[in-house]
Design an enzyme around this catalytic site. Structure first.
Site, PDB file in Angstrom:
ATOM      1  N   GLY A 258       6.845   7.342  79.980  1.00 44.95           N
ATOM      2  CA  GLY A 258       5.436   7.749  79.951  1.00 44.95           C
ATOM      3  C   GLY A 258       5.130   8.695  78.806  1.00 44.95           C
ATOM      4  O   GLY A 258       5.232   8.318  77.635  1.00 44.95           O
TER       5      GLY A 258
ATOM      6  N   GLY B 130      -7.536  -4.152  78.683  1.00 42.25           N
ATOM      7  CA  GLY B 130      -7.255  -3.611  80.012  1.00 42.25           C
ATOM      8  C   GLY B 130      -7.787  -2.210  80.199  1.00 42.25           C
ATOM      9  O   GLY B 130      -7.419  -1.295  79.453  1.00 42.25           O
TER      10      GLY B 130
ATOM     11  N   GLY C  95       1.509   8.197  85.012  1.00 39.82           N
ATOM     12  CA  GLY C  95       0.224   8.865  85.180  1.00 39.82           C
ATOM     13  C   GLY C  95      -0.688   8.553  84.016  1.00 39.82           C
ATOM     14  O   GLY C  95      -0.231   8.399  82.878  1.00 39.82           O
TER      15      GLY C  95
ATOM     16  N   GLU D 223       5.816   3.700  72.402  1.00 37.17           N
ATOM     17  CA  GLU D 223       6.349   4.972  72.908  1.00 37.17           C
ATOM     18  C   GLU D 223       6.157   5.112  74.412  1.00 37.17           C
ATOM     19  O   GLU D 223       7.056   5.561  75.132  1.00 37.17           O
ATOM     20  CB  GLU D 223       5.642   6.137  72.192  1.00 37.17           C
ATOM     21  CG  GLU D 223       6.043   7.518  72.655  1.00 37.17           C
ATOM     22  CD  GLU D 223       7.514   7.816  72.392  1.00 37.17           C
ATOM     23  OE1 GLU D 223       7.912   7.775  71.222  1.00 37.17           O
ATOM     24  OE2 GLU D 223       8.270   8.063  73.359  1.00 37.17           O
TER      25      GLU D 223
ATOM     26  N   LYS E 227      13.103  -0.564  81.284  1.00 36.62           N
ATOM     27  CA  LYS E 227      13.153   0.595  80.384  1.00 36.62           C
ATOM     28  C   LYS E 227      14.531   0.743  79.745  1.00 36.62           C
ATOM     29  O   LYS E 227      14.648   1.077  78.567  1.00 36.62           O
ATOM     30  CB  LYS E 227      12.745   1.852  81.155  1.00 36.62           C
ATOM     31  CG  LYS E 227      11.251   1.830  81.519  1.00 36.62           C
ATOM     32  CD  LYS E 227      10.892   2.838  82.585  1.00 36.62           C
ATOM     33  CE  LYS E 227       9.406   2.774  82.920  1.00 36.62           C
ATOM     34  NZ  LYS E 227       9.073   3.553  84.139  1.00 36.62           N
TER      35      LYS E 227
END
Lengths: 323, 323
Positions: A134, A10, A302, A129, A205
């Site tokens: 993020g 990806g 991000g 992680e 999460k």
């Protein structure tokens, strides 16, 4: 110097951010590992998009087996997103004795045990992680520095889109739908925002955090989950009148053998450290029986923050393989 | 199950907190490591003080060589504090092929290179997570998850005593000397508070952070250091009038090849995440070129938070030895 070859599944936003982190910080990465890290093959349909990185046509492949069966590749980075085919690909990579790194919270939350057990059975590392918070180093902290603790509680703001929307509603009195529209125009929110605004991403999460902190894997589908799409300016006004802010909070608390958990909009006293976490920032607030209260704060999404966490995992594995 | 034997140098407050963490969380520690961890020998003069822990007379020794020369001991925890004899003892342990864990910022800051090089030369691990920020998992995050970053800046509130004094002065308008006196009575400040209030303790921690983040060891003696003993209620008033808080900040910033660093009372805008870090809490604010801004917040001192970090290091080493 030894070269560690990496296969990447990806090359979307996060894949590009990971590739950029490796390009931009090559000197630091080599200094820290003593190794030459190379992404040699990339599974990606779109081979022509301009991404601001240097990829040769030979690096692209359309056949995942070209990565899984390549004896020179030690590590596979999975950044496809979604549960499938990502999970099948990760398992296949592990069965071919590749270590796997992913940022894919949906796949890790859905298949936590299978992925970890398959990694163990094949004696390869599996790291994720970047799947929670993020760039924030929460997973590794829980499993290393904090591992002597019995954990009591976790409270997290772990979705940037919803925290941005709630912050804008709180600071400017805007309506939910209006902020969402602006967020979509700016690219902060997806065209279909359901997974974010209805708390599904947060539940993924929380499932991962609970599996690590409480050694108990609860499917995200079994976590009581409420999003922010029904929050009105009036709700926020009422909260403010009580000296509170509304935040979309993932929470889990252990008392004795009982574990309570939910994802829902929650009133936090303005003095709570999580109350001042604004806009796209994320934070995870953890209580352990020895360490007490801790908070981890940073950018929860991000390309580069997430790329930072992915590369951190890759570097740890590379060092472990060639030490 | 394998037993990992540990020698402990010093059974003061932090030593007792470490011992308590191991006693209190033995089930969790065994589950996480698959190992039985035992502190078998303790170098400590005071063998009679009531500490609320179970230590047999046979565990105490007055001769460090009984620890260094014991072939059954794999790990030495150094919690004596101060540069000497702690440094000499750590080097001696390493030369006898013991891994070393310490919370001793003065010794690590003074002898960063020698300690790390001696560990490497003897092929043993040397860990010092608890030396900066107590229970806050900052050192390990910088060297693992964040290791792909070129770091730009660090700002830290890394001394609980001075942050407590400044918080009380700010919130209640108290004078420095009056708060210090109360802090000493409550045991938050030492009888001789010089190392804390003059910024020496903070300079030690900044020296360690810079060595890790910027690969440059600067002696704490060479860090421009100013403490808080001259801060007046008037200074705090003036800061407030500007919408700021005064905090004792350790800072380092890299621009090109230039590294600028200092320890000094600093005006922070009230909106800065570090401005709301109050009383005994610590926080470290880090900027990396990929991850962006991160903050780590928690208890920077205290027997159990520090014990949590010491035991985290010990467990990582134990897993690495017996994996």
């Amino acid at each position: 110097m030894k070269t560690v070859r990496i296969g990447l599944l990806g090359l979307g936003n996060i894949g590009t951010g990971t590739y950029k982190t490796l390009e931009m910080n090559r000197a630091q990465i080599t200094r820290a590992t003593g190794l030459n890290l190379e992404i040699t093959k990339i599974l990606e349909k779109d081979t022509t998009r301009e991404r601001g990185i240097t990829v040769t046509p030979e690096q692209f492949t359309q056949d995942p087996d070209e990565i899984f069966k390549d004896p020179e590749i030690d590590i596979v980075i999975e950044l496809l997103g979604g549960i499938e085919p990502a999970t099948t690909f990760m398992l296949e990579a592990m069965k071919n004795k590749k270590a796997v790194v992913t940022a894919n919270k949906a796949a890790v939350a859905a298949n936590f045990q299978k992925l970890n057990e398959t990694a163990k059975a094949n004696n390869v590392e599996f790291r994720f992680e970047a799947s929670v918070g993020g760039g924030i180093p929460i997973i590794n902290a829980l499993t290393t520095v904090l591992q002597s603790n019995e954990f009591v509680e976790v409270l997290g703001i772990v979705n940037g889109t919803t925290n941005y929307i709630l912050t804008q509603m709180t600071e400017f009195g805007f309506k939910y739908a209006d902020v969402l529209k602006v967020a979509q125009e700016k690219g902060f929110a997806e065209a279909d925002p359901t997974a974010d605004v209805e708390g599904i991403d947060v539940a993924n999460k929380l499932s991962i955090l609970m599996a690590i902190m409480f050694d108990k894997h609860i499917s995200p589908n079994d976590i009581p989950t409420k999003g922010i799409s029904k929050i009105t300016p009036k709700d926020i006004e009422i909260a403010e009148a009580q000296g509170c802010k509304i935040k979309l909070i993932a929470s889990a608390r252990k008392e004795g053998d009982k574990l309570e958990y939910s994802v829902k909009p929650t009133l936090l006293k303005a003095s709570h450290p999580l109350a001042s976490v604004s806009n796209e920032f994320n934070a995870v607030y953890v209580t352990g029986n020895a360490v007490g209260e801790l908070m981890f704060y940073g950018k929860g999404a991000g390309p580069l923050p997430t790329g930072s966490a992915v590369m951190g995992d890759v570097m740890e594995i590379a060092k472990n393989i060639y030490k």
